[in-house]
Enzyme design. Structure first.
Site, PDB file in Angstrom:
ATOM      1  N   ARG A   1       0.697  -1.400   0.024  1.00  0.00           N
ATOM      2  CA  ARG A   1      -0.178   0.027  -0.021  1.00  0.00           C
ATOM      3  C   ARG A   1       0.784   1.169   0.111  1.00  0.00           C
ATOM      4  O   ARG A   1       0.327   2.190  -0.540  1.00  0.00           O
ATOM      5  CB  ARG A   1      -1.027  -0.110   1.227  1.00  0.00           C
TER       6      ARG A   1
ATOM      7  N   GLU B   1       1.588  -6.201  13.290  1.00  0.00           N
ATOM      8  CA  GLU B   1       0.456  -6.050  14.286  1.00  0.00           C
ATOM      9  C   GLU B   1      -0.194  -7.376  14.423  1.00  0.00           C
ATOM     10  O   GLU B   1      -0.614  -8.044  15.355  1.00  0.00           O
ATOM     11  CB  GLU B   1      -0.604  -4.961  14.140  1.00  0.00           C
TER      12      GLU B   1
HETATM   13  O1  LIG Z   1       3.283  -0.465  12.018  1.00  0.00           O
HETATM   14  P1  LIG Z   1       3.198  -2.098  11.581  1.00  0.00           P
HETATM   15  O2  LIG Z   1       2.377  -2.942  12.841  1.00  0.00           O
HETATM   16  O3  LIG Z   1       4.427  -2.728  11.287  1.00  0.00           O
HETATM   17  O4  LIG Z   1       2.075  -2.058  10.501  1.00  0.00           O
HETATM   18  C1  LIG Z   1       2.017  -1.558   9.306  1.00  0.00           C
HETATM   19  C2  LIG Z   1       2.115  -2.106   7.998  1.00  0.00           C
HETATM   20  O5  LIG Z   1       1.056  -3.207   7.811  1.00  0.00           O
HETATM   21  C3  LIG Z   1       0.348  -2.804   6.487  1.00  0.00           C
HETATM   22  O6  LIG Z   1       1.097  -3.682   5.707  1.00  0.00           O
HETATM   23  P2  LIG Z   1       0.642  -5.254   5.452  1.00  0.00           P
HETATM   24  O7  LIG Z   1       2.004  -5.910   5.821  1.00  0.00           O
HETATM   25  O8  LIG Z   1      -0.586  -5.325   5.609  1.00  0.00           O
HETATM   26  O9  LIG Z   1       0.817  -5.117   3.788  1.00  0.00           O
HETATM   27  P3  LIG Z   1       0.121  -4.496   2.224  1.00  0.00           P
HETATM   28  O10 LIG Z   1       0.530  -2.887   2.493  1.00  0.00           O
HETATM   29  O11 LIG Z   1       0.781  -5.319   1.414  1.00  0.00           O
HETATM   30  O12 LIG Z   1      -1.399  -4.779   2.707  1.00  0.00           O
HETATM   31  C4  LIG Z   1       0.602  -1.158   6.364  1.00  0.00           C
HETATM   32  O13 LIG Z   1       0.493  -0.960   4.845  1.00  0.00           O
HETATM   33  C5  LIG Z   1       2.072  -1.054   6.918  1.00  0.00           C
HETATM   34  O14 LIG Z   1       3.040  -1.495   5.933  1.00  0.00           O
HETATM   35  N1  LIG Z   2      -5.388  -1.969  11.943  1.00  0.00           N
HETATM   36  C1  LIG Z   2      -4.814  -1.743  10.615  1.00  0.00           C
HETATM   37  N2  LIG Z   2      -5.564  -1.271   9.682  1.00  0.00           N
HETATM   38  C2  LIG Z   2      -4.942  -1.417   8.427  1.00  0.00           C
HETATM   39  N3  LIG Z   2      -3.695  -2.010   8.091  1.00  0.00           N
HETATM   40  C3  LIG Z   2      -2.885  -2.221   9.087  1.00  0.00           C
HETATM   41  N4  LIG Z   2      -1.485  -2.801   9.381  1.00  0.00           N
HETATM   42  C4  LIG Z   2      -1.267  -3.028  10.619  1.00  0.00           C
HETATM   43  N5  LIG Z   2      -2.482  -2.829  11.253  1.00  0.00           N
HETATM   44  C5  LIG Z   2      -3.439  -2.500  10.430  1.00  0.00           C
END
Ligand SMILES: O=P(O)(O)OC[C@H]1O[C@H](OP(=O)(O)OP(=O)(O)O)[C@H](O)[C@@H]1O
Ligand SMILES: Nc1ncnc2[nH]cnc12
Length: 175
Positions: free
Chosen positions: A58, A95
């Site tokens: 994202r 998370e």
């Molecule tokens: O601060 P944190 O606890 O590390 O979480 C934040 C990360 O989690 C989500 O990515 P995700 O791994 O869900 O991947 P995506 O962007 O491919 O959906 C978001 O886009 C951040 O990169």
């Molecule tokens: N609560 C949340 N919503 C969307 N993206 C996330 N990545 C980690 N935590 C998230």
């Protein structure tokens, strides 16, 4: 709150207890991404930035148009096994799980000033992994920029506690 109001919350995704902040509703709005890029451009234009490091996946959506507007290069920080060249890697906790990020070894020159961009800050594990990769290559972090901060999860506290600067366009606190 033109940006925050365009972000939808989906309870219990991807697992029970997580309030998922869904930026697809922001992106599908004709003005949503433009607002995000405009606000980030206002903050960073005129600052010395050599590159944007964008976190898969994202983060790419936000970082690419910002890099175009700022006229700087973009380097992708990717999930494992995606980058074809020589790379550095760092393991981290999410998370809701754990993962690893990688960055091409030649993506950043020593001394370059790098802005880290992602859509959302939760625990800060992903951003810290990205920062470690930037620093492994000798890059200097300018700031970490996010669309969303979840202050209750503690990522901002963690990053700032380690001396890194954090900027977010909106926050979701509590439920
Ligand atoms: O601060 P944190 O606890 O590390 O979480 C934040 C990360 O989690 C989500 O990515 P995700 O791994 O869900 O991947 P995506 O962007 O491919 O959906 C978001 O886009 C951040 O990169
Ligand atoms: N609560 C949340 N919503 C969307 N993206 C996330 N990545 C980690 N935590 C998230």
């Amino acid at each position: 709150m033109p940006i925050k109001s365009r972000i939808r919350t989906i309870p219990h995704f991807p697992k029970y207890g997580i309030q998922y902040r869904d930026i697809t509703t922001l992106l599908k709005d004709p003005l949503g991404l433009r607002l995000v890029v405009y606000e980030l451009f206002k903050r960073y234009t005129g600052q010395k930035i050599d590159k944007i490091a964008a976190i898969e996946s994202r983060g790419f959506i936000i970082a690419a148009p910002l890099a175009v507007q700022l006229g700087v290069g973009l380097v992708p920080i990717r999930k494992p096994g995606k980058l074809p060249g020589e790379k550095v890697g760092h393991d981290y906790q999410l998370e809701y799980g754990s993962d690893r990020l990688e960055l091409h070894s030649d993506a950043i020159e020593s001394g370059e000033k790098v802005l880290l961009v992602d859509d959302l800050l939760a625990t800060g594990g992903t951003a810290l992994a990205g920062i470690h990769l930037i620093e492994k290559l000798g890059g200097a972090l300018v700031e970490c920029a996010f669309v969303v901060d979840l202050p209750d999860v503690g990522g901002r506290r963690r990053l700032e506690g380690e001396g890194y600067s954090v900027f977010a366009l909106c926050e979701f606190e509590g439920d």
